[in-house]
Design a protein around this motif. Sequence first.
Motif, PDB file in Angstrom:
ATOM      1  N   GLN A  66       0.779  -1.074  -0.158  1.00 17.98           N
ATOM      2  CA  GLN A  66      -0.113  -0.011   0.085  1.00 17.98           C
ATOM      3  C   GLN A  66       0.788   1.252  -0.064  1.00 17.98           C
ATOM      4  O   GLN A  66       1.726   1.177   0.917  1.00 17.98           O
ATOM      5  CB  GLN A  66      -1.074   0.045   1.183  1.00 17.98           C
ATOM      6  CG  GLN A  66      -2.150   0.696   1.129  1.00 17.98           C
ATOM      7  CD  GLN A  66      -3.183   0.736   2.442  1.00 17.98           C
ATOM      8  OE1 GLN A  66      -2.562   0.078   3.253  1.00 17.98           O
ATOM      9  NE2 GLN A  66      -4.125   1.282   2.279  1.00 17.98           N
ATOM     10  N   ASP A  67       0.671   2.060  -0.852  1.00 18.80           N
ATOM     11  CA  ASP A  67       1.223   3.332  -1.003  1.00 18.80           C
ATOM     12  C   ASP A  67       1.104   4.212   0.329  1.00 18.80           C
ATOM     13  O   ASP A  67       0.099   4.491   0.522  1.00 18.80           O
ATOM     14  CB  ASP A  67       0.906   4.267  -2.391  1.00 18.80           C
ATOM     15  CG  ASP A  67       1.494   5.414  -2.670  1.00 18.80           C
ATOM     16  OD1 ASP A  67       2.387   6.070  -1.461  1.00 18.80           O
ATOM     17  OD2 ASP A  67       2.095   5.673  -3.838  1.00 18.80           O
ATOM     18  N   ILE A  68       2.181   4.634   0.910  1.00 15.56           N
ATOM     19  CA  ILE A  68       1.955   5.388   2.294  1.00 15.56           C
ATOM     20  C   ILE A  68       1.069   6.625   1.959  1.00 15.56           C
ATOM     21  O   ILE A  68       0.774   7.171   2.955  1.00 15.56           O
ATOM     22  CB  ILE A  68       3.275   5.521   2.907  1.00 15.56           C
ATOM     23  CG1 ILE A  68       4.312   6.354   2.427  1.00 15.56           C
ATOM     24  CG2 ILE A  68       3.588   4.287   3.397  1.00 15.56           C
ATOM     25  CD1 ILE A  68       5.344   6.789   3.241  1.00 15.56           C
ATOM     26  N   ALA A  69       1.438   7.300   0.918  1.00 16.18           N
ATOM     27  CA  ALA A  69       0.838   8.416   0.489  1.00 16.18           C
ATOM     28  C   ALA A  69      -0.794   8.356   0.777  1.00 16.18           C
ATOM     29  O   ALA A  69      -1.501   9.440   0.993  1.00 16.18           O
ATOM     30  CB  ALA A  69       0.964   8.983  -0.977  1.00 16.18           C
ATOM     31  N   GLY A  70      -1.310   7.379   0.774  1.00 14.41           N
ATOM     32  CA  GLY A  70      -2.756   7.221   1.015  1.00 14.41           C
ATOM     33  C   GLY A  70      -3.086   6.445   2.269  1.00 14.41           C
ATOM     34  O   GLY A  70      -4.509   6.112   2.374  1.00 14.41           O
ATOM     35  N   VAL A  71      -2.369   6.406   3.125  1.00 15.62           N
ATOM     36  CA  VAL A  71      -2.451   5.898   4.493  1.00 15.62           C
ATOM     37  C   VAL A  71      -2.590   7.203   5.466  1.00 15.62           C
ATOM     38  O   VAL A  71      -1.982   7.945   5.409  1.00 15.62           O
ATOM     39  CB  VAL A  71      -1.404   4.917   4.765  1.00 15.62           C
ATOM     40  CG1 VAL A  71      -1.401   4.506   6.391  1.00 15.62           C
ATOM     41  CG2 VAL A  71      -1.213   3.789   3.914  1.00 15.62           C
ATOM     42  N   GLN A  72      -3.658   6.865   6.280  1.00  7.85           N
ATOM     43  CA  GLN A  72      -3.904   7.862   7.431  1.00  7.85           C
ATOM     44  C   GLN A  72      -2.617   8.019   8.256  1.00  7.85           C
ATOM     45  O   GLN A  72      -2.019   7.086   8.702  1.00  7.85           O
ATOM     46  CB  GLN A  72      -5.076   7.510   8.247  1.00  7.85           C
ATOM     47  CG  GLN A  72      -6.350   7.752   7.549  1.00  7.85           C
ATOM     48  CD  GLN A  72      -7.510   7.855   8.455  1.00  7.85           C
ATOM     49  OE1 GLN A  72      -7.409   7.505   9.717  1.00  7.85           O
ATOM     50  NE2 GLN A  72      -8.647   8.721   8.216  1.00  7.85           N
ATOM     51  N   GLN A  73      -2.331   9.398   8.227  1.00  3.02           N
ATOM     52  CA  GLN A  73      -1.057   9.516   9.096  1.00  3.02           C
ATOM     53  C   GLN A  73      -1.330   8.576  10.697  1.00  3.02           C
ATOM     54  O   GLN A  73      -0.146   8.132  10.911  1.00  3.02           O
ATOM     55  CB  GLN A  73      -1.145  10.974   9.435  1.00  3.02           C
ATOM     56  CG  GLN A  73       0.213  11.644  10.242  1.00  3.02           C
ATOM     57  CD  GLN A  73       1.290  11.717   8.819  1.00  3.02           C
ATOM     58  OE1 GLN A  73       1.337  11.178   8.021  1.00  3.02           O
ATOM     59  NE2 GLN A  73       1.742  12.947   9.075  1.00  3.02           N
ATOM     60  N   ALA A  74      -2.023   8.722  11.137  1.00  6.70           N
ATOM     61  CA  ALA A  74      -2.143   8.329  12.464  1.00  6.70           C
ATOM     62  C   ALA A  74      -1.983   6.772  12.467  1.00  6.70           C
ATOM     63  O   ALA A  74      -1.299   6.007  13.279  1.00  6.70           O
ATOM     64  CB  ALA A  74      -3.499   8.375  13.420  1.00  6.70           C
ATOM     65  N   SER A  75      -2.468   6.083  11.403  1.00  6.20           N
ATOM     66  CA  SER A  75      -2.313   4.353  11.286  1.00  6.20           C
ATOM     67  C   SER A  75      -0.775   4.423  10.772  1.00  6.20           C
ATOM     68  O   SER A  75      -0.158   3.267  11.224  1.00  6.20           O
ATOM     69  CB  SER A  75      -3.396   3.892  10.430  1.00  6.20           C
ATOM     70  OG  SER A  75      -3.187   4.391   9.160  1.00  6.20           O
ATOM     71  N   LEU A  76      -0.225   4.910   9.961  1.00  2.00           N
ATOM     72  CA  LEU A  76       1.095   5.121   9.350  1.00  2.00           C
ATOM     73  C   LEU A  76       2.025   5.105  10.825  1.00  2.00           C
ATOM     74  O   LEU A  76       3.025   4.302  11.028  1.00  2.00           O
ATOM     75  CB  LEU A  76       1.462   5.931   8.595  1.00  2.00           C
ATOM     76  CG  LEU A  76       2.534   6.198   8.075  1.00  2.00           C
ATOM     77  CD1 LEU A  76       2.894   4.892   6.839  1.00  2.00           C
ATOM     78  CD2 LEU A  76       3.187   7.451   7.105  1.00  2.00           C
ATOM     79  N   ARG A  77       1.784   6.021  11.570  1.00  2.00           N
ATOM     80  CA  ARG A  77       2.871   6.405  12.774  1.00  2.00           C
ATOM     81  C   ARG A  77       2.422   5.262  13.746  1.00  2.00           C
ATOM     82  O   ARG A  77       3.379   4.839  14.578  1.00  2.00           O
ATOM     83  CB  ARG A  77       2.416   7.748  13.284  1.00  2.00           C
ATOM     84  CG  ARG A  77       2.870   8.612  12.291  1.00  2.00           C
ATOM     85  CD  ARG A  77       3.243  10.047  12.607  1.00  2.00           C
ATOM     86  NE  ARG A  77       3.927  10.742  11.570  1.00  2.00           N
ATOM     87  CZ  ARG A  77       3.996  11.971  11.311  1.00  2.00           C
ATOM     88  NH1 ARG A  77       3.684  12.900  12.160  1.00  2.00           N
ATOM     89  NH2 ARG A  77       4.562  12.572  10.245  1.00  2.00           N
ATOM     90  N   ALA A  78       1.387   4.519  13.878  1.00  3.89           N
ATOM     91  CA  ALA A  78       1.017   3.496  14.838  1.00  3.89           C
ATOM     92  C   ALA A  78       1.970   2.289  14.214  1.00  3.89           C
ATOM     93  O   ALA A  78       2.144   1.293  15.175  1.00  3.89           O
ATOM     94  CB  ALA A  78      -0.435   3.340  14.849  1.00  3.89           C
ATOM     95  N   ALA A  79       2.112   2.184  13.040  1.00  3.84           N
ATOM     96  CA  ALA A  79       2.842   0.908  12.364  1.00  3.84           C
ATOM     97  C   ALA A  79       4.363   1.087  12.726  1.00  3.84           C
ATOM     98  O   ALA A  79       5.165   0.172  12.278  1.00  3.84           O
ATOM     99  CB  ALA A  79       2.464   0.644  11.002  1.00  3.84           C
ATOM    100  N   ILE A  80       4.816   2.345  12.974  1.00  4.44           N
ATOM    101  CA  ILE A  80       6.292   2.529  12.898  1.00  4.44           C
ATOM    102  C   ILE A  80       6.746   3.290  14.242  1.00  4.44           C
ATOM    103  O   ILE A  80       6.263   4.215  14.603  1.00  4.44           O
ATOM    104  CB  ILE A  80       6.616   3.683  11.819  1.00  4.44           C
ATOM    105  CG1 ILE A  80       6.146   3.109  10.491  1.00  4.44           C
ATOM    106  CG2 ILE A  80       8.159   3.770  11.586  1.00  4.44           C
ATOM    107  CD1 ILE A  80       6.397   3.996   9.199  1.00  4.44           C
ATOM    108  N   GLY A  81       7.870   2.630  14.843  1.00  7.00           N
ATOM    109  CA  GLY A  81       8.421   3.081  15.938  1.00  7.00           C
ATOM    110  C   GLY A  81       9.753   3.437  15.825  1.00  7.00           C
ATOM    111  O   GLY A  81      10.486   2.929  14.796  1.00  7.00           O
ATOM    112  N   ILE A  82      10.133   4.726  16.381  1.00  7.78           N
ATOM    113  CA  ILE A  82      11.436   5.202  16.008  1.00  7.78           C
ATOM    114  C   ILE A  82      12.214   5.418  17.303  1.00  7.78           C
ATOM    115  O   ILE A  82      11.745   5.769  18.428  1.00  7.78           O
ATOM    116  CB  ILE A  82      11.466   6.670  15.492  1.00  7.78           C
ATOM    117  CG1 ILE A  82      10.493   6.656  14.073  1.00  7.78           C
ATOM    118  CG2 ILE A  82      12.664   7.336  15.015  1.00  7.78           C
ATOM    119  CD1 ILE A  82      10.488   7.960  13.083  1.00  7.78           C
ATOM    120  N   VAL A  83      13.179   4.836  17.314  1.00  2.00           N
ATOM    121  CA  VAL A  83      14.289   5.300  18.317  1.00  2.00           C
ATOM    122  C   VAL A  83      15.386   6.175  17.792  1.00  2.00           C
ATOM    123  O   VAL A  83      16.490   5.770  17.082  1.00  2.00           O
ATOM    124  CB  VAL A  83      15.054   4.046  19.037  1.00  2.00           C
ATOM    125  CG1 VAL A  83      16.005   4.405  20.177  1.00  2.00           C
ATOM    126  CG2 VAL A  83      13.954   3.078  19.653  1.00  2.00           C
TER     127      VAL A  83
END
Length: 229
Positions: A66-83
């Motif tokens: 799925q192209d991330i350009a079409g993913v809701q910001q909140a669900s995209l950020r829920a899928a990715i953790g950053i340290v």
Amino acid sequence: RGHVRFEDVRFAYDAERPILKGIDIDVPAGSTLAIVGPSGAGKSTIARLLYRFYDLNGGRITIDGQDIAGVQQASLRAAIGIVPQDTVLFNDTIGYNIGYGRAGATDEDIRAAARGAAIDRFIESLPKGYAAEVGERGLKLSGGEKQRVAIARTLLKDPPILILDEATSALDSRTEAEILDTLDAVAARRTTITIAHRLSTIADADQIVVLDAGAVAERGTHAELMARA
Ligand code: ADP
Ligand code: ADP
């Protein structure tokens, strides 16, 4: 879950100066990608684009097709953790720093995350409510302990995709080795993108990409890159 692909990704902060010049990277779900290369090569920019801090100028990034350009910001950020390299903490309890913004996390969830990140000794005495005025405060922690708080925050989020952006680069080598051990356990079964400047810290990665001036200069396993060097 967590198959990340960069397809001919092009990006510039300002039109005059291209930063990424057509990047192709395929990170199968659950595998480890390490990105190395000189300062200014565009490594952190790749992480920022996956988190969609900026829009691309060309190409696309997909997660599980799925192209991330079409993913809701909140669900995209829920899928990715950053340290990140330098974790900035509130002058509040460790439990609070682990749990803020994580709606629905219980004290037991926070404790479990703290154990997973080996920072639990500071909140062992937590009686009730993670924001309670007990426990060590964030500002008193060492660099390595702060990174453990960031790791605990990520464990609480439990994302399928993990970005380690120079997460141990600011630490002395002994602390780095200890944190890398913890990160190994945290990264297991997650798609992990590690940005590093020392090849030695990412020898086990499934795939290493050497980025130079916004282009992939080399790719392969650690052994393959060493054989070619
Ligand atoms: P690396 O992580 O490999 O050191 P970066 O992705 O941070 O490289 O930066 C790549 C290039 O983009 C550098 O030349 C840097 O100066 C530039 N750059 C980074 N962030 C910005 C920004 N917010 N605005 C403009 N230029 C930037
Ligand atoms: P949040 O804490 O907002 O739920 P994360 O746990 O994924 O999100 O990110 C941890 C923190 O790192 C956030 O405060 C976020 O703004 C910050 N952050 C995100 N991306 C970067 C980055 N590339 N470099 C440094 N810090 C970042």
